[in-house]
Design a protein around this motif. Structure first.
Motif, PDB file in Angstrom:
ATOM      1  N   GLU A 198       0.828  -1.206   0.000  1.00 12.47           N
ATOM      2  CA  GLU A 198       0.000   0.000   0.000  1.00 12.47           C
ATOM      3  C   GLU A 198       0.865   1.260   0.000  1.00 12.47           C
ATOM      4  N   GLU A 199       1.979   1.209   0.707  1.00 12.88           N
ATOM      5  CA  GLU A 199       2.884   2.358   0.726  1.00 12.88           C
ATOM      6  C   GLU A 199       3.582   2.534  -0.622  1.00 12.88           C
ATOM      7  N   ASN A 200       3.782   1.447  -1.347  1.00  9.26           N
ATOM      8  CA  ASN A 200       4.325   1.572  -2.693  1.00  9.26           C
ATOM      9  C   ASN A 200       3.315   2.202  -3.639  1.00  9.26           C
ATOM     10  N   VAL A 201       2.056   1.881  -3.449  1.00  7.90           N
ATOM     11  CA  VAL A 201       1.012   2.538  -4.256  1.00  7.90           C
ATOM     12  C   VAL A 201       1.119   4.053  -4.081  1.00  7.90           C
ATOM     13  N   ALA A 202       1.232   4.498  -2.837  1.00  7.05           N
ATOM     14  CA  ALA A 202       1.326   5.929  -2.554  1.00  7.05           C
ATOM     15  C   ALA A 202       2.618   6.521  -3.098  1.00  7.05           C
ATOM     16  N   ALA A 203       3.703   5.765  -3.046  1.00  9.29           N
ATOM     17  CA  ALA A 203       5.001   6.281  -3.493  1.00  9.29           C
ATOM     18  C   ALA A 203       4.995   6.634  -4.979  1.00  9.29           C
ATOM     19  N   PHE A 204       4.263   5.867  -5.761  1.00  9.78           N
ATOM     20  CA  PHE A 204       4.223   6.116  -7.203  1.00  9.78           C
ATOM     21  C   PHE A 204       3.229   7.207  -7.582  1.00  9.78           C
ATOM     22  N   GLN A 205       2.430   7.669  -6.639  1.00 10.30           N
ATOM     23  CA  GLN A 205       1.481   8.736  -6.919  1.00 10.30           C
ATOM     24  C   GLN A 205       2.174  10.095  -6.861  1.00 10.30           C
ATOM     25  N   ASP A 206       1.544  11.082  -7.491  1.00  7.20           N
ATOM     26  CA  ASP A 206       2.099  12.430  -7.448  1.00  7.20           C
ATOM     27  C   ASP A 206       1.909  13.024  -6.057  1.00  7.20           C
ATOM     28  N   GLY A 207       2.857  13.816  -5.635  1.00  5.46           N
ATOM     29  CA  GLY A 207       2.796  14.470  -4.331  1.00  5.46           C
ATOM     30  C   GLY A 207       3.998  15.374  -4.176  1.00  5.46           C
ATOM     31  N   ASP A 208       4.053  16.074  -3.059  1.00 12.30           N
ATOM     32  CA  ASP A 208       5.137  17.039  -2.883  1.00 12.30           C
ATOM     33  C   ASP A 208       6.011  16.734  -1.668  1.00 12.30           C
TER      34      ASP A 208
END
Length: 347
Positions: free
Chosen positions: A291-301
């Motif tokens: 799940e944390e890898n899913v978030a890592a590949f998403q755009d963010g700042d």
């Protein structure tokens, strides 16, 4: 964390689904998403280095998770980190686990590299250690600090100095490998060193020095990610096998969390650490979940978003003359499709 550099691709999704389904039917003990069909798969050579999070792969192999997944994997431990980076870039190995910062120079120069997964974030395994008479980062002004220039701990050191109101010009940097930096600090040849585990703990145990800052400090969260990078040619020809490697990694998490003693014993058979030392070292590594890898590949700042982190790291490398250009973005360095397929098949 280490001085690391180099490698990209694409191939067969349908076959991966077939292999996965076959594996689930063939062995009721296999965890979800594994395959028991060894078929005619290609061998994968996976390079790791002396970094606590990467020791995981030794247990994945020793405990049979690769075999259960139906993939032939040779795990090579590179004591010399740069040798592992060079092996990946030359195609002598298929996969390697570098720090994100260390593959950016090769990427900017046109190397065929893709990041397919975040392995872990340093959460205390990188640190700045100084002699016992130095009580704070501010006290480093005018002191000799050992560092591997261009590596992740160089960036970490600069961030520490910046937070203390100092700059690189306020200290005397002594360029050397992490192992040599640790030895130089222990011998008293330098006043401080920015190094990673297990060298960090060894240096403190030998000298009683003060650890002035670590990657566990909140301001450095996500600053030093270890990523799974792949050789571009290998990704084109061994995509299915690479998916099975990643599945084995995620399936091993249950053993790490619920049968740690066995997991640590498996690591100690192949790395020069005891099970007790491995446990201590892993306190400084935040191994990422699916799940944390899913978030890592998403755009963010934030640093935990890979693209944002890469842009920050690229700026650091450019400002310090370690790359000669700064791309508009680092989107093509990352290939989330491999992970996304694994995630869909395992969740």
């Amino acid at each position: 964390m280490r001085k690391r550099r180099w490698i990209a691709g694409i191939m067969g999704i349908i076959m991966a689904f077939m292999l996965c389904a076959c594996g689930q039917n063939a062995d009721s003990k296999s965890a979800k998403g594994e395959s028991k069909d060894s078929g005619s798969k290609e061998k994968i050579v996976l390079g790791i280095n002396d970094w606590p999070g990467s020791y995981w792969w030794l247990a994945v192999d020793e405990l049979g998770y690769f075999k259960d997944a139906g993939v032939d994997v040779e795990v090579q431990l590179f004591s010399n980190y740069t040798d592992g980076l060079n092996a990946l870039s030359s195609g002598n190995i298929d996969m390697f686990v570098p720090a994100l910062a260390d593959i950016i120079p090769a990427y900017v120069s046109g190397a065929d590299i893709k990041v397919v997964m975040v392995q872990d974030f340093s959460a205390g395994a990188d640190g700045l250690i100084a002699s016992s008479d130095i009580k704070s980062v501010k006290d480093l002004k005018g002191k000799n600090v050992a560092i591997e220039l261009g590596g992740s701990d160089h960036l970490f050191l600069l961030k520490c100095l910046e937070n203390a109101g100092l700059s690189e010009d306020d200290v005397n940097l002594v360029n050397m490998s992490t192992g040599d930096a640790s030895n130089a600090f222990i011998s008293g040849s330098v006043d401080a060193a920015a190094i990673w585990e297990p060298s960090l703990s060894m240096a403190q145990n030998e000298t009683g020095g003060n650890i002035l800052a670590t990657s566990a400090d909140k301001e450095y969260e996500g600053l030093i990610p270890a990523v799974l990078a792949v050789n571009g040619d290998s990704l084109k020809t061994k995509r299915d096998e690479m998916k099975l490697v990643m599945k084995a990694w995620y399936n091993a998490r249950d053993a790490y969390e619920n049968n740690f003693d066995e997991f640590a014993d498996a690591v100690s058979k192949h790395a020069e650490v005891t099970p007790e030392e491995f446990k201590t070292l892993m306190d400084g590594c935040d191994v990422r979940t699916m799940e944390e890898n899913v978030a890592a590949f998403q755009d963010g700042d934030s640093y935990v978003n890979l693209k944002s982190c890469a842009k920050m790291l690229g700026g650091f490398l450019y400002d310090n003359g370690l790359i000669d250009k700064q791309p508009d973005n680092y989107d093509s360095l990352f290939d989330s499709s491999l992970f996304e397929e694994v995630y869909e098949e395992m969740k």
